[in-house]
Design an enzyme around this catalytic site. Structure first.
Site, PDB file in Angstrom:
ATOM      1  N   GLN A  80       7.163  -6.599  14.285  1.00  0.00           N
ATOM      2  CA  GLN A  80       6.028  -6.522  13.348  1.00  0.00           C
ATOM      3  C   GLN A  80       6.387  -7.340  12.111  1.00  0.00           C
ATOM      4  OE1 GLN A  80       6.423  -2.949  11.270  1.00  0.00           O
ATOM      5  NE2 GLN A  80       4.330  -2.764  10.568  1.00  0.00           N
ATOM      6  N   SER A  94       6.059  -7.561   6.111  1.00  0.00           N
ATOM      7  CA  SER A  94       6.678  -7.654   4.784  1.00  0.00           C
ATOM      8  C   SER A  94       7.171  -9.053   4.467  1.00  0.00           C
ATOM      9  CB  SER A  94       7.875  -6.699   4.693  1.00  0.00           C
ATOM     10  OG  SER A  94       7.491  -5.392   4.961  1.00  0.00           O
ATOM     11  N   SER A 143      12.165  -5.795  11.853  1.00  0.00           N
ATOM     12  CA  SER A 143      13.004  -5.049  12.800  1.00  0.00           C
ATOM     13  C   SER A 143      12.847  -5.623  14.203  1.00  0.00           C
ATOM     14  CB  SER A 143      12.598  -3.569  12.832  1.00  0.00           C
ATOM     15  OG  SER A 143      12.720  -3.008  11.550  1.00  0.00           O
ATOM     16  N   GLU A 188       2.273   3.757  12.858  1.00  0.00           N
ATOM     17  CA  GLU A 188       3.704   3.812  12.526  1.00  0.00           C
ATOM     18  C   GLU A 188       4.004   5.085  11.744  1.00  0.00           C
ATOM     19  OE1 GLU A 188       5.223   0.487  10.230  1.00  0.00           O
ATOM     20  OE2 GLU A 188       7.291   1.155  10.569  1.00  0.00           O
ATOM     21  N   GLU A 198       6.873   6.868  -2.064  1.00  0.00           N
ATOM     22  CA  GLU A 198       5.901   6.818  -3.177  1.00  0.00           C
ATOM     23  C   GLU A 198       4.545   6.321  -2.670  1.00  0.00           C
ATOM     24  OE1 GLU A 198       8.971   5.505  -3.315  1.00  0.00           O
ATOM     25  OE2 GLU A 198       9.925   6.898  -4.711  1.00  0.00           O
TER      26      GLU A 198
HETATM   27  C1  LIG Z   1      15.103  -0.282   8.060  1.00  0.00           C
HETATM   28  C2  LIG Z   1      13.877  -1.022   7.665  1.00  0.00           C
HETATM   29  C3  LIG Z   1      13.098  -1.599   8.635  1.00  0.00           C
HETATM   30  C4  LIG Z   1      11.951  -2.323   8.293  1.00  0.00           C
HETATM   31  N1  LIG Z   1      11.229  -2.908   9.288  1.00  0.00           N
HETATM   32  C5  LIG Z   1      10.159  -3.657   8.965  1.00  0.00           C
HETATM   33  C6  LIG Z   1       9.434  -4.359   9.993  1.00  0.00           C
HETATM   34  O1  LIG Z   1       9.758  -4.292  11.174  1.00  0.00           O
HETATM   35  N2  LIG Z   1       8.395  -5.143   9.634  1.00  0.00           N
HETATM   36  C7  LIG Z   1       7.997  -5.254   8.333  1.00  0.00           C
HETATM   37  O2  LIG Z   1       7.018  -5.954   8.094  1.00  0.00           O
HETATM   38  N3  LIG Z   1       8.652  -4.604   7.327  1.00  0.00           N
HETATM   39  C8  LIG Z   1       9.720  -3.821   7.621  1.00  0.00           C
HETATM   40  N4  LIG Z   1      10.418  -3.162   6.621  1.00  0.00           N
HETATM   41  C9  LIG Z   1      10.012  -3.379   5.226  1.00  0.00           C
HETATM   42  C10 LIG Z   1       9.369  -2.191   4.532  1.00  0.00           C
HETATM   43  O3  LIG Z   1       8.062  -1.964   5.028  1.00  0.00           O
HETATM   44  C11 LIG Z   1       9.368  -2.486   3.016  1.00  0.00           C
HETATM   45  O4  LIG Z   1      10.719  -2.547   2.609  1.00  0.00           O
HETATM   46  C12 LIG Z   1       8.631  -1.433   2.234  1.00  0.00           C
HETATM   47  O5  LIG Z   1       7.248  -1.484   2.483  1.00  0.00           O
HETATM   48  C13 LIG Z   1       8.882  -1.558   0.713  1.00  0.00           C
HETATM   49  O6  LIG Z   1       8.631  -2.853   0.274  1.00  0.00           O
HETATM   50  P1  LIG Z   1       9.707  -3.627  -0.614  1.00  0.00           P
HETATM   51  O7  LIG Z   1      11.029  -3.552   0.080  1.00  0.00           O
HETATM   52  O8  LIG Z   1       9.144  -4.954  -0.935  1.00  0.00           O
HETATM   53  O9  LIG Z   1       9.865  -2.756  -1.956  1.00  0.00           O
HETATM   54  P2  LIG Z   1       8.908  -2.799  -3.229  1.00  0.00           P
HETATM   55  O10 LIG Z   1       7.486  -2.824  -2.784  1.00  0.00           O
HETATM   56  O11 LIG Z   1       9.365  -3.879  -4.116  1.00  0.00           O
HETATM   57  O12 LIG Z   1       9.176  -1.386  -3.894  1.00  0.00           O
HETATM   58  C14 LIG Z   1      10.264  -1.148  -4.804  1.00  0.00           C
HETATM   59  C15 LIG Z   1      10.135   0.272  -5.358  1.00  0.00           C
HETATM   60  O13 LIG Z   1       8.933   0.391  -6.140  1.00  0.00           O
HETATM   61  C16 LIG Z   1       8.144   1.494  -5.689  1.00  0.00           C
HETATM   62  N5  LIG Z   1       6.717   1.166  -5.788  1.00  0.00           N
HETATM   63  C17 LIG Z   1       6.137  -0.029  -5.489  1.00  0.00           C
HETATM   64  N6  LIG Z   1       4.792   0.060  -5.675  1.00  0.00           N
HETATM   65  C18 LIG Z   1       4.531   1.319  -6.091  1.00  0.00           C
HETATM   66  C19 LIG Z   1       3.329   2.020  -6.449  1.00  0.00           C
HETATM   67  N7  LIG Z   1       2.143   1.417  -6.400  1.00  0.00           N
HETATM   68  N8  LIG Z   1       3.438   3.302  -6.822  1.00  0.00           N
HETATM   69  C20 LIG Z   1       4.650   3.934  -6.875  1.00  0.00           C
HETATM   70  N9  LIG Z   1       5.832   3.315  -6.561  1.00  0.00           N
HETATM   71  C21 LIG Z   1       5.762   2.033  -6.180  1.00  0.00           C
HETATM   72  C22 LIG Z   1       8.541   1.656  -4.220  1.00  0.00           C
HETATM   73  O14 LIG Z   1       8.267   2.978  -3.783  1.00  0.00           O
HETATM   74  C23 LIG Z   1      10.032   1.342  -4.267  1.00  0.00           C
HETATM   75  O15 LIG Z   1      10.755   2.484  -4.679  1.00  0.00           O
HETATM   76  C24 LIG Z   1      11.565  -2.442   6.927  1.00  0.00           C
HETATM   77  C25 LIG Z   1      12.348  -1.831   5.926  1.00  0.00           C
HETATM   78  C26 LIG Z   1      13.493  -1.138   6.299  1.00  0.00           C
HETATM   79  C27 LIG Z   1      14.321  -0.507   5.201  1.00  0.00           C
END
Ligand SMILES: Cc1cc2nc3c(=O)[nH]c(=O)nc-3n(C[C@H](O)[C@H](O)[C@H](O)COP(=O)(O)OP(=O)(O)OC[C@H]3O[C@@H](n4cnc5c(N)ncnc54)[C@H](O)[C@@H]3O)c2cc1C
Length: 402
Positions: free
Chosen positions: A131, A134, A166, A249, A368
């Protein structure tokens, strides 16, 4: 057919066991627990189980039989899922994006040709999917996706970067959210595509996680060509398809197998595994373990009830995700504690789960974000201020620097 319509015959628990007995082993005291692929790259046990299960439609009971399901009702599906936990179903982590997320999205938004091409190889384990949603600066704010797709006759040309993908290195296919109209507001200019992971111009670079796994990757696309027949849903409707995938998911679509309990046993494997250094005789530890188990059991019944009632998860799947994250973390901590100093060794299952647990609050959308969804879309509370909803995406920060 009588006045009340046809009464559908539902398999009994024993009939389900009779069908499963020849194709899958029952759990024993020695069955090892493994969940979410943590610490394991083993693809073969899952592939063997899916290849056997697809003939009777046991892995995806609600899918149509011609796609590797058995046309089961939600009620029958719940019964099969409950009984399946008596069996040593392998950890299907690598296959779950296809089985639990892309498959349901193709059933909801795909064409007949797409379903004919992709669903059965997903159900049989022949083809793994990943998928690609991100990106840097498009995680929680997923609608900010910038990977571009430009139309070129009957094809699309995709360029840009994804991250945290992933299973990208094992996948034959990826479902990719792309920006087709930078002039439109961010949610409206997106379209979903399926792309073969060996497409010319596509590069997968694995990343190492803190639990030692290399299960996710950066993916770079440099003018990758996708035929229009690989578009899933209408142009500009990518957000709707993405929401279907994410709802599945969050409702548990990326989890499969691994866990469970022995036949006729009331004790789940993680609890019976938790032996060592006298903790299991400690009444305080036992009380905490039973609290975790009770919460887990209630959470599982709640999600079964929601699935049976709704058929499709919707925003309430976010509540399911929050509950399952809590259980996973509690269980990982208790198992590690029960193993005492031995639990600190990196090859014990408790330790691997402990090192995996923080990621559970991030993948599939952070805790969150799940709380925001439950607050706004289930409970009807006031929404967060969102100032960029109607602005053309090209004028947003990411759009301007792209
Ligand atoms: C093990 C693992 C597997 C993954 N697999 C996939 C995959 O297969 N495909 C894929 O597309 N993605 C995947 N991801 C990505 C995952 O979906 C994102 O990491 C996640 O959505 C958070 O986005 P970010 O890392 O950009 O953090 P950010 O969006 O930058 O968030 C940083 C912090 O800010 C907080 N925050 C941000 N916006 C808000 C808000 N509006 N209100 C309150 N708090 C907020 C968040 O909760 C977090 O604590 C994976 C992540 C992990 C850890």
């Amino acid at each position: 057919m009588g006045a009340f319509g046809r009464v559908r015959y539902v398999l009994t628990d024993d009939e389900i066991r009779t069908a499963l007995d020849p194709i899958i082993e029952c759990r024993t005291a020695d069955t090892k627990l493994t969940t979410m692929g943590a610490g394991s790259d083993a693809l073969e046990p899952g592939r063997r189980w899916l290849a056997a299960a697809v003939e009777g439609g046991w892995a995806k009971p609600t899918w149509p039989a011609r796609y590797g399901g058995r046309d089961a009702s939600a009620q029958e599906d719940a019964a099969i899922g409950r009984i399946m936990r008596e069996y040593a179903v392998p950890d299907l982590y690598a296959y779950m994006i296809g089985l639990g997320m892309v498959g349901p999205a193709l059933l909801a938004h795909g064409t007949d040709a797409q379903r004919d091409r992709w669903l059965r190889p997903i159900a049989s384990g022949e083809e793994i999917w990943c998928q690609m949603f991100s990106e840097p600066e498009a995680g929680s704010d997923l609608a900010n996706v910038g990977l571009g797709a430009d139309a070129d006759g009957e094809e699309w040309i995709l360029s840009g970067q994804k991250v945290w993908t992933s299973r990208a290195m094992w996948a034959a296919w990826g479902i990719v959210l792309a920006r087709t109209d930078p002039e439109a507001p961010k949610h409206k200019g997106l379209t979903m595509f399926a792309i073969p992971m060996d497409a010319p111009g596509l590069e997968v670079r694995p990343l190492v996680q803190m639990n030692g796994d290399e299960h996710f990757s950066e993916v770079f696309m440099d003018e990758c060509r996708v035929p229009d027949s690989g578009r899933v849903g209408e142009v500009g409707e990518g957000w709707r398809v993405a929401m279907t995938i994410l709802a599945h998911e969050r409702a548990g679509g990326s989890r499969g197998g691994g866990e469970g309990k022995a036949k006729e046993s009331l004790v789940p494997r993680w609890l019976s595994d938790a032996v060592g250094d006298g903790h299991t005789a400690d009444p305080v530890w036992l009380e905490r373990a039973m609290e975790a188990h009770t919460f887990d059991q209630v959470a599982s019944w709640t999600s079964q009830r929601a699935a049976a009632a709704a058929g499709s998860p919707g925003p309430a799947g976010s509540g399911n995700k929050l509950r399952s994250v809590r259980t996973y973390k509690q269980r990982a901590w208790l198992t590690t504690e029960a193993q005492g100093p031995h639990g600190m060794l990196t090859d014990t299952h408790g330790h691997i789960e402990l090192m995996t647990a923080p990621s559970m609050s991030i993948r599939g959308g952070t805790d969150e974000i799940q709380r925001n969804i439950v607050g706004e879309r289930v409970l009807g509370l006031a929404g967060e201020p969102r100032l960029d909803r109607e602005v053309p995406w090209k004028n947003s920060r990411k759009g301007l620097i792209q």
